[in-house]
Design a protein around this motif. Structure first.
Motif, PDB file in Angstrom:
ATOM      1  N   ILE A   8       0.839  -1.202   0.000  1.00  0.00           N
ATOM      2  CA  ILE A   8       0.000   0.000   0.000  1.00  0.00           C
ATOM      3  C   ILE A   8       0.872   1.249   0.000  1.00  0.00           C
ATOM      4  CG2 ILE A   8      -1.728   1.305   1.313  1.00  0.00           C
ATOM      5  CD1 ILE A   8      -2.805  -1.247   0.021  1.00  0.00           C
ATOM      6  N   LYS A   9       1.926   1.236   0.786  1.00  0.00           N
ATOM      7  CA  LYS A   9       2.812   2.402   0.834  1.00  0.00           C
ATOM      8  C   LYS A   9       3.553   2.598  -0.485  1.00  0.00           C
ATOM      9  CE  LYS A   9       3.378   2.669   5.795  1.00  0.00           C
ATOM     10  NZ  LYS A   9       4.282   2.717   6.921  1.00  0.00           N
ATOM     11  N   LYS A  10       3.931   1.491  -1.159  1.00  0.00           N
ATOM     12  CA  LYS A  10       4.586   1.604  -2.469  1.00  0.00           C
ATOM     13  C   LYS A  10       3.626   2.183  -3.494  1.00  0.00           C
ATOM     14  CE  LYS A  10       7.774  -2.256  -1.848  1.00  0.00           C
ATOM     15  NZ  LYS A  10       8.072  -3.645  -2.263  1.00  0.00           N
ATOM     16  N   ILE A  11       2.380   1.708  -3.473  1.00  0.00           N
ATOM     17  CA  ILE A  11       1.368   2.216  -4.412  1.00  0.00           C
ATOM     18  C   ILE A  11       1.120   3.698  -4.150  1.00  0.00           C
ATOM     19  CG2 ILE A  11      -1.064   2.046  -5.079  1.00  0.00           C
ATOM     20  CD1 ILE A  11      -0.834  -0.990  -4.457  1.00  0.00           C
ATOM     21  N   ALA A  12       1.039   4.066  -2.873  1.00  0.00           N
ATOM     22  CA  ALA A  12       0.827   5.470  -2.520  1.00  0.00           C
ATOM     23  C   ALA A  12       2.003   6.325  -2.976  1.00  0.00           C
ATOM     24  CB  ALA A  12       0.612   5.600  -1.019  1.00  0.00           C
ATOM     25  N   HIS A  13       3.212   5.800  -2.840  1.00  0.00           N
ATOM     26  CA  HIS A  13       4.402   6.539  -3.288  1.00  0.00           C
ATOM     27  C   HIS A  13       4.363   6.730  -4.798  1.00  0.00           C
ATOM     28  CE1 HIS A  13       8.492   7.976  -3.563  1.00  0.00           C
ATOM     29  NE2 HIS A  13       8.750   7.030  -4.460  1.00  0.00           N
ATOM     30  N   GLU A  18       0.614  10.815   0.222  1.00  0.00           N
ATOM     31  CA  GLU A  18       1.174  10.576   1.549  1.00  0.00           C
ATOM     32  C   GLU A  18       0.157   9.777   2.352  1.00  0.00           C
ATOM     33  OE1 GLU A  18       2.731  13.053   5.428  1.00  0.00           O
ATOM     34  OE2 GLU A  18       2.523  14.069   3.504  1.00  0.00           O
ATOM     35  N   VAL A  19       0.586   8.615   2.834  1.00  0.00           N
ATOM     36  CA  VAL A  19      -0.316   7.741   3.573  1.00  0.00           C
ATOM     37  C   VAL A  19       0.314   7.422   4.922  1.00  0.00           C
ATOM     38  CG1 VAL A  19      -1.447   5.485   3.580  1.00  0.00           C
ATOM     39  CG2 VAL A  19      -1.196   6.715   1.444  1.00  0.00           C
ATOM     40  N   SER A  20      -0.433   7.690   5.984  1.00  0.00           N
ATOM     41  CA  SER A  20       0.064   7.356   7.328  1.00  0.00           C
ATOM     42  C   SER A  20      -0.138   5.861   7.579  1.00  0.00           C
ATOM     43  CB  SER A  20      -0.689   8.177   8.371  1.00  0.00           C
ATOM     44  OG  SER A  20      -2.045   7.808   8.398  1.00  0.00           O
ATOM     45  N   ASP A  21       0.430   5.364   8.687  1.00  0.00           N
ATOM     46  CA  ASP A  21       0.304   3.937   8.994  1.00  0.00           C
ATOM     47  C   ASP A  21      -1.149   3.535   9.228  1.00  0.00           C
ATOM     48  OD1 ASP A  21       3.006   3.547   8.741  1.00  0.00           O
ATOM     49  OD2 ASP A  21       3.415   3.884  10.887  1.00  0.00           O
ATOM     50  N   SER A  22      -1.919   4.383   9.898  1.00  0.00           N
ATOM     51  CA  SER A  22      -3.331   4.046  10.142  1.00  0.00           C
ATOM     52  C   SER A  22      -4.139   4.081   8.845  1.00  0.00           C
ATOM     53  CB  SER A  22      -3.933   5.000  11.168  1.00  0.00           C
ATOM     54  OG  SER A  22      -3.883   6.332  10.689  1.00  0.00           O
ATOM     55  N   ASP A  23      -3.826   5.058   7.988  1.00  0.00           N
ATOM     56  CA  ASP A  23      -4.503   5.114   6.688  1.00  0.00           C
ATOM     57  C   ASP A  23      -4.111   3.928   5.819  1.00  0.00           C
ATOM     58  OD1 ASP A  23      -5.837   7.440   7.304  1.00  0.00           O
ATOM     59  OD2 ASP A  23      -4.369   8.750   6.312  1.00  0.00           O
ATOM     60  N   ALA A  24      -2.862   3.494   5.895  1.00  0.00           N
ATOM     61  CA  ALA A  24      -2.406   2.353   5.107  1.00  0.00           C
ATOM     62  C   ALA A  24      -3.139   1.088   5.536  1.00  0.00           C
ATOM     63  CB  ALA A  24      -0.898   2.183   5.247  1.00  0.00           C
TER      64      ALA A  24
END
Length: 104
Positions: A8-13, A18-24
């Motif tokens: 999820i963080k790679k896709i957001a990048h 910008e995705v926080s841990d809770s949003d991820a």
């Protein structure tokens, strides 16, 4: 297809988000649900089912193709402007309007 929080963080990048841990974590659960639904839909046997162009049997109501206006080209060309240069001749030739040359 199983996703992780790192995915999820790679896709957001890649999407420049910008995705926080809770949003991820929340996004991970939503995407996992969506991908699970897609897998269920792909598992359905659709052999022998004809594709539809519309979900309902609808027919477009069309009106009769009837001419409602007459050709008024001659009456419009009678009121066209004159050629100019002292001439009283209308700026019309073979049913076409004559216009000044713009491009040389």
């Amino acid at each position: 297809m199983a996703l992780s929080t790192d995915d999820i963080k790679k896709i957001a990048h890649l999407a420049r988000l910008e995705v926080s841990d809770s949003d991820a974590a929340a996004t991970l659960s939503k995407l996992t649900g969506i991908l699970g639904l897609i897998e269920q839909m792909q598992a359905v046997d659709t052999a022998g089912i004809e594709p539809m162009s519309h979900s309902q049997d609808v027919v477009q109501r069309l009106r009769d193709d009837v001419v409602t206006k007459t050709n008024q080209r001659e009456s419009f060309q009678k009121i066209s402007p004159v050629l100019g240069n002292g001439s009283a001749e209308l700026a019309v030739d073979s049913g076409l309007y004559l216009v000044p040359k713009v491009i040389e």
